[in-house]
Design an enzyme around this catalytic site. Structure first.
Site, PDB file in Angstrom:
ATOM      1  CB  SER A  14      -0.929   0.025   1.216  1.00 49.50           C
ATOM      2  OG  SER A  14      -1.579   1.275   1.265  1.00 49.50           O
ATOM      3  CB  THR A  61      -6.984  -1.990   1.151  1.00 54.00           C
ATOM      4  OG1 THR A  61      -6.832  -2.486  -0.176  1.00 54.00           O
ATOM      5  CG2 THR A  61      -5.829  -2.459   2.000  1.00 54.00           C
ATOM      6  CE  LYS A  65     -11.079  -1.598  -0.905  1.00 51.83           C
ATOM      7  NZ  LYS A  65     -10.889  -0.978  -2.198  1.00 51.83           N
ATOM      8  CG  ASN A  86     -12.604   3.509   0.179  1.00 57.83           C
ATOM      9  OD1 ASN A  86     -13.600   4.134   0.537  1.00 57.83           O
ATOM     10  ND2 ASN A  86     -11.689   4.032  -0.611  1.00 57.83           N
ATOM     11  CG  ASP A 101     -12.495   2.025  -3.535  1.00 58.04           C
ATOM     12  OD1 ASP A 101     -11.407   2.626  -3.465  1.00 58.04           O
ATOM     13  OD2 ASP A 101     -12.747   0.995  -2.874  1.00 58.04           O
ATOM     14  CB  ALA A 126     -17.092 -11.006  -9.166  1.00 61.49           C
ATOM     15  CB  VAL A 129     -12.323  -2.849  -6.310  1.00 60.67           C
ATOM     16  CG1 VAL A 129     -11.875  -3.515  -7.590  1.00 60.67           C
ATOM     17  CG2 VAL A 129     -12.276  -1.333  -6.449  1.00 60.67           C
ATOM     18  CG  ASN A 149     -15.057 -13.574 -10.591  1.00 62.23           C
ATOM     19  OD1 ASN A 149     -14.003 -12.941 -10.606  1.00 62.23           O
ATOM     20  ND2 ASN A 149     -15.396 -14.353  -9.590  1.00 62.23           N
ATOM     21  CB  VAL A 208      -8.218  -1.841 -10.323  1.00 62.01           C
ATOM     22  CG1 VAL A 208      -8.243  -1.455  -8.871  1.00 62.01           C
ATOM     23  CG2 VAL A 208      -9.555  -1.536 -10.972  1.00 62.01           C
TER      24      VAL A 208
HETATM   25  P1  ATR Z   1     -11.904 -10.990  -2.630  1.00 64.30           P
HETATM   26  O1  ATR Z   1     -12.275 -12.054  -3.639  1.00 64.30           O
HETATM   27  O2  ATR Z   1     -11.555 -11.535  -1.277  1.00 64.30           O
HETATM   28  O3  ATR Z   1     -12.865  -9.853  -2.591  1.00 64.30           O
HETATM   29  P2  ATR Z   1     -10.214  -9.413  -4.247  1.00 64.30           P
HETATM   30  O4  ATR Z   1      -8.742  -9.257  -4.313  1.00 64.30           O
HETATM   31  O5  ATR Z   1     -11.065  -8.221  -4.132  1.00 64.30           O
HETATM   32  O6  ATR Z   1     -10.523 -10.413  -3.081  1.00 64.30           O
HETATM   33  O7  ATR Z   1     -10.705 -10.231  -5.522  1.00 64.30           O
HETATM   34  C1  ATR Z   1      -9.915 -11.100  -6.169  1.00 64.30           C
HETATM   35  C2  ATR Z   1     -10.448 -11.229  -7.614  1.00 64.30           C
HETATM   36  O8  ATR Z   1      -9.368 -11.710  -8.418  1.00 64.30           O
HETATM   37  C3  ATR Z   1     -11.566 -12.230  -7.739  1.00 64.30           C
HETATM   38  O9  ATR Z   1     -12.424 -11.793  -8.758  1.00 64.30           O
HETATM   39  C4  ATR Z   1     -10.789 -13.498  -8.143  1.00 64.30           C
HETATM   40  O10 ATR Z   1     -11.549 -14.446  -8.835  1.00 64.30           O
HETATM   41  P3  ATR Z   1     -12.296 -15.630  -8.043  1.00 64.30           P
HETATM   42  O11 ATR Z   1     -13.561 -15.023  -7.526  1.00 64.30           O
HETATM   43  O12 ATR Z   1     -12.533 -16.675  -9.056  1.00 64.30           O
HETATM   44  O13 ATR Z   1     -11.365 -16.075  -6.954  1.00 64.30           O
HETATM   45  C5  ATR Z   1      -9.773 -12.898  -9.065  1.00 64.30           C
HETATM   46  N1  ATR Z   1      -8.617 -13.758  -9.285  1.00 64.30           N
HETATM   47  C6  ATR Z   1      -7.595 -13.994  -8.447  1.00 64.30           C
HETATM   48  N2  ATR Z   1      -6.680 -14.815  -9.010  1.00 64.30           N
HETATM   49  C7  ATR Z   1      -7.149 -15.128 -10.256  1.00 64.30           C
HETATM   50  C8  ATR Z   1      -6.673 -15.905 -11.360  1.00 64.30           C
HETATM   51  N3  ATR Z   1      -5.514 -16.546 -11.285  1.00 64.30           N
HETATM   52  N4  ATR Z   1      -7.409 -15.951 -12.485  1.00 64.30           N
HETATM   53  C9  ATR Z   1      -8.581 -15.299 -12.559  1.00 64.30           C
HETATM   54  N5  ATR Z   1      -9.089 -14.523 -11.577  1.00 64.30           N
HETATM   55  C10 ATR Z   1      -8.395 -14.438 -10.436  1.00 64.30           C
END
Ligand code: ATR
Length: 262
Positions: A14, A61, A65, A86, A101, A126, A129, A149, A208
């Protein structure tokens, strides 16, 4: 001395402390802004510190969130609509969650003079954010929003809030004008298994992620003749709005501000 912080897990990446401490100093505010690596079970204690005015404001973060909401007294309408907070502050003895955001993303697109009206937007991811990006796009008049997603159910859950968006199966890429990477893919120099380079050129690829400043998603976009923009200005504008909520001052965003983030 006032105290602010950003909470998350991980939090090392961060740049919020750098930016907020720069603005605090510039505006001669006697305060410090730190980063705190937290576990979810430590959130209530942190909220108590805000209640006792030991901490004056908190940024939230990944991955808190949404999960932070249960510990707050009230939410702004934007935070309510997106289920995403946030920024936290104390207002008249109540602990309130805000979402800056949304404004961050809107202002970042305005900064590059990109008008989303009558455009098709594809959002990848998904996570935390994504609802803010959807809400911002809708605010700006974007009528065709596609969401994809890796885990379909998470996209379908967001559609319950924003029922006019179209969910695409992972791997099915619709025609679009702007594509937004709202996943964590790229933070560690990693790649998608999506075929985005078949879509032609002159599109806007928006990531992002701002650190690293050029993910593979953006590198490939440029190689294929598209415009590439990272999340740096979204980051700056969301911080700007948080700073204003806490300190009732809108700090200057100038070349020095951008420079310290390099
Ligand atoms: P959180 O899911 O806890 O809210 P985030 O960092 O806000 O955390 O979201 C991570 C995003 O990155 C999700 O959309 C995740 O997809 P999944 O819902 O299928 O887990 C996506 N993501 C992370 N690694 C990925 C990868 N290797 N390929 C495709 N999408 C990925």
């Amino acid at each position: 001395m006032k105290k602010f912080c950003v909470i998350g897990n991980p939090i090392e990446h961060s740049l919020s402390p750098k930016l907020h401490n720069f603005w605090l100093k510039k505006n001669k505010i006697n305060a410090i802004y730190e980063k705190k690596l937290l576990k979810e079970n430590e959130i209530p204690k942190l909220i108590e510190s805000i209640r006792k005015s030991e901490i004056n404001g908190v940024n939230v973060t990944v991955p808190f969130k949404n999960s932070v909401i249960q510990f707050l007294d009230d939410l702004s309408s934007d935070a309510k609509k997106t289920n995403s907070v946030n920024t936290i502050c104390k207002e008249k003895d109540k602990i309130i969650g805000h979402n800056t955001d949304i404004a961050g993303f809107e202002l970042a697109l305005r900064y590059i003079n990109y008008d989303v009206k009558r455009k098709k937007a594809l959002i990848i991811g998904a996570g935390g954010v994504s609802p803010s990006i959807i809400f911002a796009l809708k605010n700006m008049g974007c009528e065709n929003i596609y969401l994809t997603n890796r885990t379909l159910e998470k996209a379908e859950k967001i559609k319950k809030t924003f029922n006019d968006i179209v969910i695409q199966k992972w791997g099915d890429i619709p025609d679009f004008d702007i594509v937004i990477n709202a996943t964590s893919v790229g933070l560690n120099n990693d790649n998608f298994d999506l075929k985005l380079n078949k879509v032609g050129n002159n599109k806007l690829f928006y990531d992002v992620i701002y650190n690293p400043s050029e993910t593979n998603f953006l590198k490939d976009a440029k190689l294929n003749g598209n415009k590439a923009e990272n999340g740096k200005m979204m980051f700056v504008y969301q911080a700007h709005q948080s700073f204003a909520l806490w300190n009732k001052i809108l700090p200057k965003i100038d070349e020095d501000t951008i420079e310290i983030l390099k």
